[in-house]
Design a protein around this motif. Structure first.
Motif, PDB file in Angstrom:
ATOM      1  N   TYR A  53      27.720  12.279  -1.419  1.00 10.13           N
ATOM      2  CA  TYR A  53      27.014  13.431  -0.874  1.00 10.13           C
ATOM      3  C   TYR A  53      28.004  14.434  -0.315  1.00 10.13           C
ATOM      4  N   VAL A  54      27.528  15.655  -0.225  1.00  9.65           N
ATOM      5  CA  VAL A  54      28.340  16.735   0.289  1.00  9.65           C
ATOM      6  C   VAL A  54      27.517  17.472   1.351  1.00  9.65           C
ATOM      7  N   ARG A  55      28.219  17.916   2.390  1.00  8.56           N
ATOM      8  CA  ARG A  55      27.602  18.746   3.428  1.00  8.56           C
ATOM      9  C   ARG A  55      28.447  20.002   3.557  1.00  8.56           C
ATOM     10  N   VAL A  56      27.814  21.143   3.305  1.00  9.02           N
ATOM     11  CA  VAL A  56      28.541  22.402   3.253  1.00  9.02           C
ATOM     12  C   VAL A  56      27.808  23.456   4.086  1.00  9.02           C
ATOM     13  N   THR A  57      28.577  24.179   4.885  1.00  7.24           N
ATOM     14  CA  THR A  57      28.046  25.361   5.557  1.00  7.24           C
ATOM     15  C   THR A  57      28.406  26.550   4.674  1.00  7.24           C
ATOM     16  N   VAL A  58      27.386  27.291   4.263  1.00 11.91           N
ATOM     17  CA  VAL A  58      27.572  28.392   3.319  1.00 11.91           C
ATOM     18  C   VAL A  58      27.199  29.715   3.996  1.00 11.91           C
ATOM     19  N   GLU A  59      28.099  30.676   3.900  1.00 12.26           N
ATOM     20  CA  GLU A  59      27.848  32.035   4.379  1.00 12.26           C
ATOM     21  C   GLU A  59      27.869  32.962   3.178  1.00 12.26           C
ATOM     22  N   LEU A  60      26.901  33.855   3.113  1.00  9.16           N
ATOM     23  CA  LEU A  60      26.832  34.831   2.032  1.00  9.16           C
ATOM     24  C   LEU A  60      27.289  36.184   2.560  1.00  9.16           C
ATOM     25  N   MET A  61      28.193  36.810   1.834  1.00  8.35           N
ATOM     26  CA  MET A  61      28.632  38.166   2.159  1.00  8.35           C
ATOM     27  C   MET A  61      27.726  39.118   1.383  1.00  8.35           C
ATOM     28  N   ILE A  62      26.992  39.944   2.118  1.00  3.12           N
ATOM     29  CA  ILE A  62      26.028  40.863   1.526  1.00  3.12           C
ATOM     30  C   ILE A  62      26.699  42.226   1.341  1.00  3.12           C
ATOM     31  N   ASN A  63      26.474  42.861   0.191  1.00  2.00           N
ATOM     32  CA  ASN A  63      27.117  44.142  -0.128  1.00  2.00           C
ATOM     33  C   ASN A  63      26.899  45.213   0.926  1.00  2.00           C
ATOM     34  N   GLU A  69      17.773  42.206   4.788  1.00  2.00           N
ATOM     35  CA  GLU A  69      16.374  41.777   4.798  1.00  2.00           C
ATOM     36  C   GLU A  69      15.926  41.296   3.418  1.00  2.00           C
ATOM     37  N   ILE A  70      16.403  41.950   2.372  1.00  2.00           N
ATOM     38  CA  ILE A  70      16.083  41.541   1.004  1.00  2.00           C
ATOM     39  C   ILE A  70      16.635  40.146   0.736  1.00  2.00           C
ATOM     40  N   ALA A  71      17.887  39.920   1.131  1.00  2.00           N
ATOM     41  CA  ALA A  71      18.508  38.606   0.938  1.00  2.00           C
ATOM     42  C   ALA A  71      17.759  37.535   1.730  1.00  2.00           C
ATOM     43  N   GLU A  72      17.362  37.841   2.955  1.00  2.00           N
ATOM     44  CA  GLU A  72      16.602  36.884   3.767  1.00  2.00           C
ATOM     45  C   GLU A  72      15.275  36.538   3.105  1.00  2.00           C
ATOM     46  N   HIS A  73      14.642  37.522   2.503  1.00  2.00           N
ATOM     47  CA  HIS A  73      13.370  37.300   1.812  1.00  2.00           C
ATOM     48  C   HIS A  73      13.530  36.298   0.663  1.00  2.00           C
ATOM     49  N   HIS A  74      14.675  36.316   0.009  1.00  2.00           N
ATOM     50  CA  HIS A  74      14.938  35.440  -1.142  1.00  2.00           C
ATOM     51  C   HIS A  74      15.689  34.159  -0.750  1.00  2.00           C
ATOM     52  N   MET A  75      15.725  33.844   0.536  1.00  2.00           N
ATOM     53  CA  MET A  75      16.463  32.673   1.018  1.00  2.00           C
ATOM     54  C   MET A  75      16.069  31.369   0.315  1.00  2.00           C
ATOM     55  N   PRO A  76      14.785  31.076   0.084  1.00  2.00           N
ATOM     56  CA  PRO A  76      14.465  29.821  -0.620  1.00  2.00           C
ATOM     57  C   PRO A  76      15.119  29.726  -1.998  1.00  2.00           C
ATOM     58  N   LEU A  77      15.142  30.814  -2.743  1.00  2.00           N
ATOM     59  CA  LEU A  77      15.792  30.834  -4.058  1.00  2.00           C
ATOM     60  C   LEU A  77      17.292  30.633  -3.927  1.00  2.00           C
ATOM     61  N   LEU A  78      17.908  31.274  -2.953  1.00  2.00           N
ATOM     62  CA  LEU A  78      19.354  31.153  -2.744  1.00  2.00           C
ATOM     63  C   LEU A  78      19.738  29.720  -2.371  1.00  2.00           C
ATOM     64  N   ARG A  79      18.971  29.102  -1.469  1.00  2.00           N
ATOM     65  CA  ARG A  79      19.240  27.714  -1.070  1.00  2.00           C
ATOM     66  C   ARG A  79      19.049  26.757  -2.240  1.00  2.00           C
ATOM     67  N   ALA A  80      17.936  26.902  -2.949  1.00  2.00           N
ATOM     68  CA  ALA A  80      17.630  25.995  -4.063  1.00  2.00           C
ATOM     69  C   ALA A  80      18.698  26.073  -5.144  1.00  2.00           C
ATOM     70  N   MET A 115      19.650  37.425  -7.986  1.00  2.00           N
ATOM     71  CA  MET A 115      19.303  38.616  -7.209  1.00  2.00           C
ATOM     72  C   MET A 115      19.164  39.839  -8.128  1.00  2.00           C
ATOM     73  N   LYS A 116      20.005  39.911  -9.142  1.00  2.00           N
ATOM     74  CA  LYS A 116      19.916  41.030 -10.096  1.00  2.00           C
ATOM     75  C   LYS A 116      18.569  40.983 -10.825  1.00  2.00           C
ATOM     76  N   ARG A 117      18.168  39.769 -11.213  1.00  2.00           N
ATOM     77  CA  ARG A 117      16.896  39.596 -11.915  1.00  2.00           C
ATOM     78  C   ARG A 117      15.704  39.917 -11.000  1.00  2.00           C
ATOM     79  N   GLU A 118      15.789  39.491  -9.743  1.00  2.00           N
ATOM     80  CA  GLU A 118      14.672  39.661  -8.808  1.00  2.00           C
ATOM     81  C   GLU A 118      14.589  41.057  -8.211  1.00  2.00           C
ATOM     82  N   THR A 119      15.748  41.682  -7.942  1.00  2.00           N
ATOM     83  CA  THR A 119      15.756  42.938  -7.183  1.00  2.00           C
ATOM     84  C   THR A 119      16.364  44.113  -7.945  1.00  2.00           C
ATOM     85  N   GLY A 120      17.078  43.838  -9.025  1.00  2.00           N
ATOM     86  CA  GLY A 120      17.757  44.902  -9.753  1.00  2.00           C
ATOM     87  C   GLY A 120      19.168  45.169  -9.256  1.00  2.00           C
TER      88      GLY A 120
END
Length: 136
Positions: A53-63, A69-80, A115-120
């Motif tokens: 198993y692996v345990r990782v803390t992941v931070e996303l750098m947003i453009n 807010e858009i990235a937060e809305h898609h958080m389940p997709l990003l985590r999965a 994100m490109k597919r979901e938001t353009g």
């Protein structure tokens, strides 16, 4: 001749001075978003009797901070997506530094594609692992 050189130098200095604020205005407005809680998942272990198993803390750098807010809305997709990619890795890849970088880049590309597919827009600039622990 001396006057022309002086005039040219003055114009060059003025261009540098007036160009500086313009470059300051185009400064990036990045934001960071953590995938909370930490990603904890299994990966393919060399032994069928043991799971790694692996345990990782992941931070996303947003453009742009305006896209946070858009990235937060898609958080389940990003985590999965992140969990799915880690689950497909071998123990050798998870343990090695080059493998870890390959995983990070695979996650970055997958998140940008989603994100490109979901938001353009790609929205995700980079993926950063701030904690990376594994056990086999």
């Amino acid at each position: 001749m001396r006057v022309l050189r002086h005039l040219a130098l003055t114009i060059a200095c003025a261009l540098i001075v007036f160009a500086a604020p313009a470059s300051a205005q185009t400064k990036a407005n990045y934001a960071y978003l953590g995938l909370e809680p930490d990603i904890v998942t299994n990966f393919i272990s060399p032994s069928a009797r043991k799971l790694g198993y692996v345990r990782v803390t992941v931070e996303l750098m947003i453009n742009d901070a305006d896209q946070l807010e858009i990235a937060e809305h898609h958080m389940p997709l990003l985590r999965a997506t992140t969990i799915e990619i880690f689950g497909q890795q071998t123990a050798e890849k998870v343990k090695s530094l080059t493998g870890r970088e390959d995983i990070r880049l695979a996650i970055l590309k997958a998140l940008q594609d989603h994100m490109k597919r979901e938001t353009g827009a790609e929205i995700i600039k980079n993926v950063i692992f701030t904690k990376y622990l594994y056990h086999t």
